[in-house]
Design a protein around this motif. Structure first.
Motif, short mmCIF file in Angstrom:
data_model
loop_
_atom_site.label_atom_id
_atom_site.label_comp_id
_atom_site.label_asym_id
_atom_site.label_seq_id
_atom_site.Cartn_x
_atom_site.Cartn_y
_atom_site.Cartn_z
N MET A 3 0.85 -1.19 0.00
CA MET A 3 0.00 0.00 0.00
C MET A 3 0.88 1.25 0.00
SD MET A 3 -3.10 0.88 2.60
CE MET A 3 -2.10 0.26 3.96
N ASP A 4 0.67 2.13 -0.97
CA ASP A 4 1.51 3.29 -1.16
C ASP A 4 0.95 4.48 -0.39
OD1 ASP A 4 3.34 5.10 -2.07
OD2 ASP A 4 2.35 5.41 -4.00
N ILE A 5 1.58 4.82 0.72
CA ILE A 5 1.16 5.97 1.53
C ILE A 5 2.31 6.95 1.61
CG2 ILE A 5 0.36 6.76 3.79
CD1 ILE A 5 -0.86 4.05 4.25
N GLU A 6 2.02 8.23 1.38
CA GLU A 6 3.02 9.30 1.47
C GLU A 6 2.55 10.35 2.46
OE1 GLU A 6 3.86 10.88 -2.49
OE2 GLU A 6 5.95 10.41 -2.10
N ILE A 7 3.45 10.78 3.34
CA ILE A 7 3.12 11.83 4.30
C ILE A 7 4.23 12.87 4.27
CG2 ILE A 7 2.69 12.40 6.72
CD1 ILE A 7 1.67 9.56 7.14
N LYS A 8 3.85 14.10 3.97
CA LYS A 8 4.80 15.20 3.92
C LYS A 8 4.28 16.36 4.76
CE LYS A 8 6.32 14.06 -0.79
NZ LYS A 8 6.46 14.59 -2.18
N ALA A 12 -0.17 12.71 11.68
CA ALA A 12 0.93 12.46 10.74
C ALA A 12 2.28 12.61 11.41
CB ALA A 12 0.81 13.40 9.55
N ILE A 13 2.47 13.68 12.19
CA ILE A 13 3.78 13.93 12.78
C ILE A 13 4.08 12.93 13.90
CG2 ILE A 13 3.08 15.55 14.59
CD1 ILE A 13 6.15 15.84 12.25
N ASN A 14 3.00 12.26 14.38
CA ASN A 14 3.17 11.23 15.42
C ASN A 14 2.86 9.84 14.88
OD1 ASN A 14 3.61 12.82 18.07
ND2 ASN A 14 1.86 13.86 17.14
N ALA A 15 3.10 9.65 13.58
CA ALA A 15 2.76 8.38 12.93
C ALA A 15 3.35 7.19 13.70
CB ALA A 15 3.27 8.37 11.50
N VAL A 44 10.36 12.65 9.72
CA VAL A 44 11.08 11.57 10.40
C VAL A 44 12.35 11.24 9.62
CG1 VAL A 44 10.99 9.14 11.10
CG2 VAL A 44 9.00 10.63 11.44
N ARG A 45 12.24 11.17 8.29
CA ARG A 45 13.43 10.92 7.47
C ARG A 45 14.42 12.07 7.60
NH1 ARG A 45 9.53 9.82 3.74
NH2 ARG A 45 10.19 11.47 2.29
N TYR A 46 13.89 13.29 7.68
CA TYR A 46 14.77 14.45 7.85
C TYR A 46 15.58 14.33 9.15
CZ TYR A 46 16.27 19.01 9.40
OH TYR A 46 17.03 20.03 9.90
N ASP A 47 14.91 14.01 10.25
CA ASP A 47 15.61 13.89 11.53
C ASP A 47 16.69 12.82 11.47
OD1 ASP A 47 14.26 15.93 12.87
OD2 ASP A 47 12.70 14.59 13.65
N ARG A 48 16.40 11.70 10.79
CA ARG A 48 17.37 10.61 10.69
C ARG A 48 18.59 11.05 9.88
NH1 ARG A 48 17.62 7.33 6.64
NH2 ARG A 48 15.41 7.53 6.07
N LEU A 49 18.36 11.68 8.72
CA LEU A 49 19.47 12.14 7.89
C LEU A 49 20.26 13.25 8.59
CD1 LEU A 49 17.60 12.22 4.47
CD2 LEU A 49 19.56 10.75 5.03
N LEU A 58 1.68 21.97 17.41
CA LEU A 58 2.24 22.08 16.06
C LEU A 58 3.18 23.27 15.97
CD1 LEU A 58 -0.71 21.18 13.64
CD2 LEU A 58 1.26 19.77 14.28
N ALA A 59 2.89 24.34 16.69
CA ALA A 59 3.76 25.51 16.68
C ALA A 59 5.14 25.16 17.25
CB ALA A 59 3.13 26.66 17.47
N ILE A 60 5.15 24.39 18.34
CA ILE A 60 6.42 23.97 18.95
C ILE A 60 7.20 23.07 18.00
CG2 ILE A 60 7.43 22.56 20.79
CD1 ILE A 60 5.20 23.65 22.63
N GLU A 61 6.49 22.13 17.36
CA GLU A 61 7.15 21.21 16.43
C GLU A 61 7.69 21.97 15.22
OE1 GLU A 61 8.51 17.47 14.92
OE2 GLU A 61 8.14 18.35 16.89
#
Length: 267
Positions: free
Chosen positions: A1-6, A35-38, A110-115, A156-159
Motif C-alpha cells: 500500500m503506497d502511503i506518502e506523508i509530507k 501524521a507527525i506522530n505516525a 522523520v526521514r529528515y531527523d534521521r538524515l 504544532l507551533a512547537i514542532e
C-alpha cells in the motif's frame, strides 16, 4: 500500500496517489497531529488542546469524533480498489486516543531527523564529504516552512519551531562542510540569498564573507560585514559578536588562516 506523508511544507497525505487532506482547518490540524506522530497514539486530550488551543468547547470531544469519522471516509475512498484493507486498519482507535498505524519513516520529517542526525555525526567525526551529502539530502526534503498551510495550535507551533531551528542549523553545518571541501565558488549565490533572507544571522554572513574572500573578492567580503553591522546596530542596537569582528579583521589584513580550507568560522 503506497502511503506518502509530507509535513515539511504544505501538508500532503496521500494513499495510492489520492490525497486525503481535508480542506477545513481543524480537520487538517487533526491530520497533521496524527501524521507527525505516525505509529504512536495521540491522545484525545492532546488533539483537543491542539485544535482548540487549550480551550475546547463542551462539544469538543464529540466534534473530534466527527472529524475522525470524516477522515476515515476519505481514507476509505482512497483505498477503493484495495480489497481487504479498511480505513480502520490504518487509522486506529485506542482507549486514550488515535494512531495513524503506518511506518514512521514514510513521514518526511522523520526521514529528515534521521538524515540530520547522520550528518551531524559525520561533522563530529570530521568527515566533511559525508556531512555535506547527508545534510544536503536532509535539506532537500523541505518544500517550504513546516505545516505552512495548517493552522498551528500550541503543539504544532512547537514542532514547527523545532524543525525550523534544526533546518537553519543543518544548513549552516552543511555550508561549513562545503567550505572545508573548497566549494567557495559554488556557495556564493546560495549564501547571498541566505544573507538577504536572514540579515541578522551572523553565521550565514560570516560564511559569505569567507566564501567571497576565498573567491578573490576581498572588498565584497568587507562590504558584507558592513551590511551586517549596519543592520544589527540599527535593528538590535548591538555590534556583531567578537568572533565575527575577528573574522572581519582577518579578512582586512589578509591573514593566512583565511586561505586554509580547514579554517571555518563556527558559532
Amino acid at each position: 500500500m503506497d502511503i506518502e506523508i509530507k509535513v515539511l511544507g504544505p501538508l500532503e497525505v496521500s494513499v495510492g496517489g489520492v490525497s486525503i487532506v481535508p480542506t477545513a482547518n481543524k480537520p487538517s490540524q487533526l491530520l497533521a497531529m496524527l501524521a507527525i506522530n505516525a505509529g504512536h497514539v495521540v491522545t484525545v486530550n492532546a488533539l483537543t488542546e491542539e485544535i482548540w488551543d487549550y480551550r475546547p468547547p463542551r462539544s469538543g470531544v464529540p466534534t473530534l469524533h466527527t472529524y475522525i469519522l470524516k477522515l476515515r471516509r476519505k481514507l476509505q475512498q482512497a483505498l477503493a480498489g484495495q480489497p481487504g484493507v479498511s480505513s480502520k486498519d490504518i487509522l486506529l482507535t485506542r482507549r486514550s486516543g488515535y494512531v495513524l498505524d503506518v511506518e514512521p519513516d514514510i513521514v518526511d520529517a522523520v526521514r529528515y531527523d534521521r538524515l540530520s542526525a547522520a550528518g551531524r555525526a559525520a561533522v563530529n567525526e570530521g568527515d566533511s564529504e559525508t556531512a555535506s551529502r547527508m545534510l544536503g539530502e536532509a535539506l532537500e526534503l523541505w518544500r517550504g516552512p513546516a505545516f505552512v498551510d495548517v493552522p498551528a495550535g500550541p503543539q504544532l507551533a512547537i514542532e514547527s519551531m523545532r524543525l525550523e531551528e534544526n533546518r537553519l542549523s543543518d544548513l549552516h553545518l552543511r555550508i561549513a562542510a562545503d567550505l572545508r571541501l573548497g566549494r567557495h565558488y559554488q556557495l556564493l549565490g546560495e549564501l547571498a540569498t541566505l544573507c538577504a533572507r536572514h540579515p541578522l544571522l551572523e553565521n550565514f554572513c560570516a560564511q559569505h564573507m569567507m566564501a567571497l574572500y576565498r573567491s578573490g573578492r576581498q572588498s565584497q567580503a568587507l562590504e558584507a560585514y558592513r551590511r551586517l553591522r549596519a543592520s544589527m546596530v540599527e535593528q538590535l542596537g548591538v555590534e556583531p559578536s567578537a568572533r565575527v569582528r575577528r573574522l572581519h579583521n582577518a579578512i582586512l589584513t589578509g591573514h593566512a588562516a583565511m586561505d586554509d580550507p580547514k579554517f571555518v568560522y563556527s558559532a
